[in-house]
Design an enzyme around this catalytic site. Structure first.
Site, PDB file in Angstrom:
ATOM      1  N   HIS A 162      40.407  46.516  35.941  1.00  0.00           N
ATOM      2  CA  HIS A 162      41.546  46.205  36.811  1.00  0.00           C
ATOM      3  C   HIS A 162      42.408  47.419  37.103  1.00  0.00           C
ATOM      4  O   HIS A 162      43.258  47.381  37.983  1.00  0.00           O
ATOM      5  CB  HIS A 162      42.408  45.111  36.150  1.00  0.00           C
ATOM      6  CG  HIS A 162      41.715  43.783  36.092  1.00  0.00           C
ATOM      7  ND1 HIS A 162      42.100  42.706  36.854  1.00  0.00           N
ATOM      8  CD2 HIS A 162      40.626  43.361  35.388  1.00  0.00           C
ATOM      9  CE1 HIS A 162      41.295  41.679  36.607  1.00  0.00           C
ATOM     10  NE2 HIS A 162      40.396  42.052  35.715  1.00  0.00           N
ATOM     11  N   ASP A 369      48.302  52.909  40.646  1.00  0.00           N
ATOM     12  CA  ASP A 369      48.127  51.481  40.376  1.00  0.00           C
ATOM     13  C   ASP A 369      46.706  51.087  40.766  1.00  0.00           C
ATOM     14  O   ASP A 369      46.230  51.498  41.834  1.00  0.00           O
ATOM     15  CB  ASP A 369      49.130  50.675  41.227  1.00  0.00           C
ATOM     16  CG  ASP A 369      49.539  49.369  40.561  1.00  0.00           C
ATOM     17  OD1 ASP A 369      48.734  48.826  39.799  1.00  0.00           O
ATOM     18  OD2 ASP A 369      50.665  48.902  40.816  1.00  0.00           O
TER      19      ASP A 369
END
Ligand code: ADP
Ligand code: G6P
Length: 459
Positions: A162, A369
């Protein structure tokens, strides 16, 4: 039609976490994007979810949350320190996020990482049937795919990361790099948020783990491993539905009214140093000082969920953010017109959506991110087609959301100009951009993401 095989998800977090200790303990939805994305998939499909409940000591008994069978893995106090705070969040997290804070390498944290990964692998092997499908998630469990394969060679094993996978120059620092790569390469399919992460992985898998092959398919130990970029997403229809509900609309109108009808600039993040909150506040502060914006016209709301407070870097970020909010408000707030509202707490989905609906400008400015779901959630809630998304180039979401105002968050001058451009953007341009953004997110929601990944795993 044949029903799909039972899915076993293995993730460090369970969908809900135990917060507090003893008689005062309560359950809360777990923080972060992984749970936000995987929970709706499991709610739709059903299956077993193996994870940690956030506490130290014995694990609660297996249970059920609707169609999800929940099996908790226990961590001791020492493992919470050395595995979770230590190796996961003081070594891997900063290393994989461009070393924004210095990653620490402590030999005493490696064995607990192996031991906890073994425990998750054993639980997964127990939960899975012969030829079952097991989907392992994220950086906390990178050794698990190989460990499952050793226990249950007939399983089909997927892994999804992720967070970003770092470039060779950073990954090479890791003293345990070959073991981590061999762990991951135990999977049949490995998915990443972006093409760049997938390419970084392929390069180091060849260099440090002896894998051979192409960008899409590696061979190791005479097995083939599929590598792919498959960006994660949100349950779009669910957000659209919440955004359309009359009570959420009312709440959003109330928020607008409470903020004296000023333009609302919103930030929503876990309180993490990767999210770039201080630079965002600095840009807003300077815009007020330069009189490019005023508190009569604008207000900033920063909603931050507490996160990993015992890990180095997090407490400092919190102090920095709170100090800046205090300084900005001390200098610029007026009666009835606070410059920055700051909430350090988790909100319900409905409250969060009410803020998305009230926000004229959404500031998503992480330094790095994996994806950033907040950006996609905002877009999906803007059903009247207005609103402006300011988005960091360093979020995975920037690869898809090209019609956002993309910005390098470390370039504070450009960030300031971009914020002013967002505040002043004509409605026609807002609608044109938002229509494209919404069609991006709608075309590829979280159910498409999981189906896409599992189909490849099924091949
Ligand atoms: P990360 O996974 O790093 O936390 P993401 O943006 O991908 O970042 O995911 C964050 C998730 O947490 C989103 O689904 C968002 O709605 C949720 N979230 C963020 N802040 C809050 C908050 N204050 N209250 C409730 N949920 C929040
Ligand atoms: C990110 C990570 C997840 C993690 C979440 C919350 O989304 O990718 O793996 O669960 O942050 O962090 P926490 O440490 O509280 O689980």
């Amino acid at each position: 039609m044949k029903s799909p095989p039972r899915l076993v998800v293995v993730a460090n977090r369970l969908p809900a976490s135990r917060v507090g200790e003893g008689a005062g303990a309560r359950w809360e939805r777990s923080p972060g994007g992984l749970v936000s994305a995987v929970a709706p998939v499991m709610e739709e499909r059903g299956g077993v979810w193996i994870g940690w409940d956030g506490g130290a000591g014995p694990a609660p008994r297996p249970g059920r949350a609707g169609p999800i069978e929940v099996r908790a893995v226990a961590l001791s106090r020492g493992e919470v320190d050395r595995y979770y705070h230590g190796f996961c969040n003081t070594t891997l997290w900063p290393l994989y996020h461009d070393a924004i804070v210095n990653p620490e390498f402590h030999r005493a944290w490696w064995d607990p990482y192996i031991a906890v990964n073994q425990r998750f692998a054993a639980a997964a092997a127990r939960a899975s049937r012969r030829k079952g499908v097991i989907w392992v998630h994220d950086y906390q469990l990178q050794l698990v795919p190989r460990m499952i394969r050793e226990r249950k060679p007939s399983s089909r094993i997927g892994f999804f990361l992720h967070i970003p996978f770092p470039p060779d120059e950073l990954f090479a620092w890791l003293p345990w790099r070959s073991a981590i790569l061999r762990g991951l390469l135990g999977a049949d399919v490995i998915g990443f948020q972006t093409q760049a992460s997938a390419e970084n992985f392929v390069r180091v898998a060849k260099r440090y783990a002896g894998a051979e092959g192409t960008e899409r398919e590696l061979t190791i130990d005479r097995r083939s491993v599929r590598v792919m970029a498959c960006p994660i997403s949100i349950p779009s229809a669910e957000f659209e539905k919440i955004a359309a509900s009359p009570s959420v609309r009312r709440k959003s109108a109330e928020i607008k009214q409470q903020l004296a009808g000023r333009k609302l600039l919103l930030g929503v993040d876990r309180l993490d140093y990767t999210k770039g909150i201080p630079l965002r506040l600095a840009a807003f502060h300077e815009l007020l000082q330069d009189r490019k914006l005023s508190v009569n016209e604008c207000v900033m709301v920063q909603i931050a969920v507490p996160s990993r407070e015992s890990v180095p870097g997090y407490e400092e970020t919190r102090r920095e953010v709170e100090g800046m909010v205090g300084r900005i408000n001390g200098e610029f707030s007026m009666p009835g017109k606070v410059a920055v509202h700051y909430f350090r707490r988790s909100l319900s989905r409905e409250e969060l959506v009410a803020y998305y609906l009230a926000a004229d400008v959404m500031l998503v400015t992480p330094l790095r991110d994996g994806m950033n779901l907040v950006a996609k959630e905002y877009v999906m809630c803007r059903d009247d087609g207005t609103g402006v998304l300011v988005l960091s180039e360093f979020a995975g979401a920037a690869r898809e959301l090209r019609r956002a105002l993309l910005v390098n968050p470390r370039d504070v001058e450009t960030l300031k100009k971009t914020i002013v451009q967002a505040v002043r953007m004509p409605e026609e341009e807002q609608r044109m951009r938002m229509a494209m953004l919404r069609s991006n997110v709608r075309r590829h929601d979280v159910h498409d993401w999981s189906r896409g990944f599992l189909e490849v795993l099924d091949e």
